[in-house]
Design a protein around this motif. Sequence first.
Motif: not given
Length: 465
Positions: A392, A426-427
């Motif tokens: 994350h 990210k993520s």
Amino acid sequence: MKFIVLAGGSGTRLWPLSRKNFPKQFLKLHPQEAESFFQKTLKRLSFYEEAEFFVVTNNKHKFYVINQIEEISKKLKNDPKFEIILEPDSKNTAPAIALAIRYAMEKGVSQEEIFFVSPSDHLIKPDKEFIDYIKTAEQIAKKGHIVTFGIKPTRPETGYGYIKVRAPEIEKFFKVEKFVEKPDIETAKKYIEEGNYFWNSGMFAFKADTIIEEFKQHAPQLGKIFEESYERVLNDFQTLPEISIDYAIMEKTQKAALIPVNIFWSDIGSWESLYEILEKDSQGNAVLAESINIETKESLIVGDKRVIATLGLQDTVVVETQDALLIAKKGECQKVKEIVKILSHKAAPLVEEHTTVYRPWGSFTLLETGHRYKIKRITVNPGQALSLQMHHHRSEHWIVVRGTAKVKIGEKEQFVHENESVYVPKSTLHRLENPGKIPLEIIEVQVGEYVEEDDIKRFEDLYGR
């Protein structure tokens, strides 16, 4: 015979080479060393016909044990069988041994069976003579004795426990009078003079019903293990006392017998003990490094990748790793544990991990870290794969430097070859695999507001993590 191999220790006495998450038993002392201490132990014990191993370790070390067994299996004699027992918590040797025996009973092993307990981080040779001693111990254990191996001291040693025996020797063994803690130097000299003291090797042989009876009599809390289901034992394991087999049983039992063992043995419990067993150059130096040593005598030099240069040293220990350097006077290395204690209080990662960290799929090496970034070299073994995961707080950039990678990023799968790269936002769900026949090596650049190892959410994992 059943062999209980204890492979869960932290091994911090050889810091900085040994760390809590990669302790001494799994080390190969230098790149040319073919086998770790753990692998040498398995190879040595495999000379016993129809051996079966119960390896006791913990979750942190589980995959080291699995990988090193697979690596050494082709060199083992007599095709031994393996069972791996995971301690829910590290509780010293007595609970570990009791857990292994309870597990064996769960698997249908008879209480008439003879067990031999061995640490996994000792050096012993020659192998075949050692097996002869084990066969002698087996015969004595069948008569209801708890047998230990005593090493005749060659010097006043403060790093070992001692066992005092009653003379004379009867039927190839002595009766044990008492176990003695690690002494100071003057007391150790006295033991040498008296002649009826042996170093405590930490190895034991016994019949299952004998040791179970002794657990119930002398360590009732551990004795209850043999009255419960194995599943219940695991659930309650954290409530057990943290105690060694010496304290729990051997110092109390009337059934202890000692076989004097006249072969080479060392538990490599300090840098000085490593120095003692290594070959020396003309100046008495033991060197496991690329080094230049001028007017340096009687010293131990251990290195990793740097050239070590010494001038005018004598009776000195120098140990260099990628992230730490130890310089000590010979004779003082038992105090390494004080350094580890200070670092532990500071929560320093130097105690827990090397810059190279091993995983069930391979390893990664930290090359550089700074504010909002981290650079690693990742090696994935052939046929292995990282978990399907997400971060994350960081993105990742992968550059392949050797081999072929199979990469899943979001819904897209692709192959990435040498000198090619991919970006992981990210993520985003992603996975890295090695479909090839040679190790896959990549450089990973992490960038983000948080780049620590606990920013990971796993969705699928081949290794059950």
